[in-house]
Design a protein around this motif. Structure first.
Motif, PDB file in Angstrom:
ATOM      1  N   CYS A  21      -0.603  34.196 -34.349  1.00 20.80           N
ATOM      2  CA  CYS A  21      -0.442  35.636 -34.117  1.00 20.80           C
ATOM      3  C   CYS A  21      -0.661  35.978 -32.645  1.00 20.80           C
ATOM      4  O   CYS A  21       0.069  36.793 -32.064  1.00 20.80           O
ATOM      5  CB  CYS A  21      -1.418  36.418 -34.983  1.00 20.80           C
ATOM      6  SG  CYS A  21      -1.049  36.373 -36.747  1.00 20.80           S
ATOM      7  N   LEU A  22      -1.649  35.344 -32.036  1.00 21.47           N
ATOM      8  CA  LEU A  22      -1.915  35.587 -30.616  1.00 21.47           C
ATOM      9  C   LEU A  22      -0.748  35.089 -29.760  1.00 21.47           C
ATOM     10  O   LEU A  22      -0.357  35.731 -28.781  1.00 21.47           O
ATOM     11  CB  LEU A  22      -3.209  34.881 -30.200  1.00 21.47           C
ATOM     12  CG  LEU A  22      -4.501  35.430 -30.812  1.00 21.47           C
ATOM     13  CD1 LEU A  22      -5.688  34.539 -30.454  1.00 21.47           C
ATOM     14  CD2 LEU A  22      -4.762  36.858 -30.332  1.00 21.47           C
ATOM     15  N   GLY A  23      -0.192  33.929 -30.135  1.00 26.58           N
ATOM     16  CA  GLY A  23       0.953  33.392 -29.403  1.00 26.58           C
ATOM     17  C   GLY A  23       2.161  34.301 -29.478  1.00 26.58           C
ATOM     18  O   GLY A  23       2.855  34.528 -28.477  1.00 26.58           O
ATOM     19  N   ILE A  24       2.420  34.836 -30.676  1.00 21.71           N
ATOM     20  CA  ILE A  24       3.540  35.755 -30.849  1.00 21.71           C
ATOM     21  C   ILE A  24       3.338  37.019 -30.018  1.00 21.71           C
ATOM     22  O   ILE A  24       4.270  37.547 -29.404  1.00 21.71           O
ATOM     23  CB  ILE A  24       3.713  36.116 -32.339  1.00 21.71           C
ATOM     24  CG1 ILE A  24       4.162  34.868 -33.121  1.00 21.71           C
ATOM     25  CG2 ILE A  24       4.714  37.248 -32.517  1.00 21.71           C
ATOM     26  CD1 ILE A  24       4.216  35.069 -34.621  1.00 21.71           C
ATOM     27  N   ALA A  25       2.108  37.513 -29.970  1.00 24.33           N
ATOM     28  CA  ALA A  25       1.809  38.727 -29.201  1.00 24.33           C
ATOM     29  C   ALA A  25       1.967  38.500 -27.703  1.00 24.33           C
ATOM     30  O   ALA A  25       2.292  39.427 -26.948  1.00 24.33           O
ATOM     31  CB  ALA A  25       0.388  39.193 -29.506  1.00 24.33           C
ATOM     32  N   LEU A  26       1.756  37.265 -27.256  1.00 28.59           N
ATOM     33  CA  LEU A  26       1.858  36.958 -25.823  1.00 28.59           C
ATOM     34  C   LEU A  26       3.308  36.891 -25.339  1.00 28.59           C
ATOM     35  O   LEU A  26       3.572  37.066 -24.148  1.00 28.59           O
ATOM     36  CB  LEU A  26       1.163  35.631 -25.517  1.00 28.59           C
ATOM     37  CG  LEU A  26      -0.367  35.639 -25.500  1.00 28.59           C
ATOM     38  CD1 LEU A  26      -0.907  34.222 -25.408  1.00 28.59           C
ATOM     39  CD2 LEU A  26      -0.888  36.482 -24.340  1.00 28.59           C
ATOM     40  N   ILE A  27       4.250  36.637 -26.244  1.00 29.97           N
ATOM     41  CA  ILE A  27       5.650  36.473 -25.832  1.00 29.97           C
ATOM     42  C   ILE A  27       6.214  37.724 -25.165  1.00 29.97           C
ATOM     43  O   ILE A  27       6.716  37.648 -24.034  1.00 29.97           O
ATOM     44  CB  ILE A  27       6.528  36.058 -27.038  1.00 29.97           C
ATOM     45  CG1 ILE A  27       6.136  34.661 -27.518  1.00 29.97           C
ATOM     46  CG2 ILE A  27       8.006  36.082 -26.657  1.00 29.97           C
ATOM     47  CD1 ILE A  27       6.865  34.220 -28.778  1.00 29.97           C
TER      48      ILE A  27
END
Length: 212
Positions: free
Chosen positions: A9-15
């Motif tokens: 979820c954090l990775g997706i938010a960083l995109i």
């Protein structure tokens, strides 16, 4: 708590944050949407530090890829130890989260310095491109913005884009910091629930063969 899903979820938010930072930094090279001012003599040195492109942009690719791949990591890669694989995955995520923190911090500092110094412009009191604002007071006194003649609307352009970069990198800093904590807890707890050899209750194949 599922540490892999949290990291994803954090990775997706960083995109979108990384893409936004790259776009914002790119726009800084074209004041007011014009192309005739993108030289070191006419733009502030903070623009050429590539804080949004490098720090909050390209460097953020590494933690994004690691965070998004954690959920599917093989947890049985360490001699059949059911927690070793997940511990390693969480530990590696801490390292890459640190890279994200470094990149976001770089962009945050560059943006803060840029806002304090103000833009480089052709001032009404000078024939060359200079920094007419010395200590950031111009941010609270908009009447000072008239000092800049060229590029058109450069103060508004400079302040708006660097302020957005400051906010974007600040959010990235928080998200990567969350993953540092998340990864540390996952490393200590050694979460593992993804592999049949670990989760089925059966011993690894190499253990069975040794007694056959």
């Amino acid at each position: 708590m599922c540490y892999g899903k949290c990291a994803r979820c954090l990775g997706i938010a960083l995109i979108p944050l990384a893409l936004t930072s790259i776009i914002l930094n790119t726009l800084l090279f074209f004041p007011n949407g014009e192309t005739g001012y993108n030289t070191p003599e006419k733009l502030a040195h903070t623009v050429w530090c590539f804080g949004g492109i490098l720090g909050s942009g390209l460097l953020m690719v590494f933690p994004i890829l690691v965070f998004m791949g954690m959920e599917n990591n093989d947890c049985c890669g360490c001699c059949g130890n059911e927690s070793c694989g997940k511990r390693f995955a969480n530990f590696s995520s801490i390292i890459f989260a640190g890279i994200g923190v470094a990149g976001a911090t770089y962009c945050f500092i560059i943006s803060a310095v840029a806002l304090n110094e103000g833009p480089k412009c052709h001032a009404s009191t000078n024939d060359t491109y200079i920094y007419p604002f010395a200590d950031g007071d111009y941010l609270s006194d908009h009447s000072m913005w008239d000092k800049c003649v060229k590029p058109p609307n450069i103060v508004t352009w400079h302040v708006t884009l660097f302020a957005l970069l400051l906010v974007t990198s600040g959010v990235q800093l928080i998200l990567c910091g969350i993953q540092v904590v998340n990864g540390l807890i996952g490393f200590i707890c050694g979460e593992c629930s993804c592999c049949s050899c670990c989760g089925s209750g059966n011993p690894p194949h190499y253990f069975i063969l040794s007694f056959s």
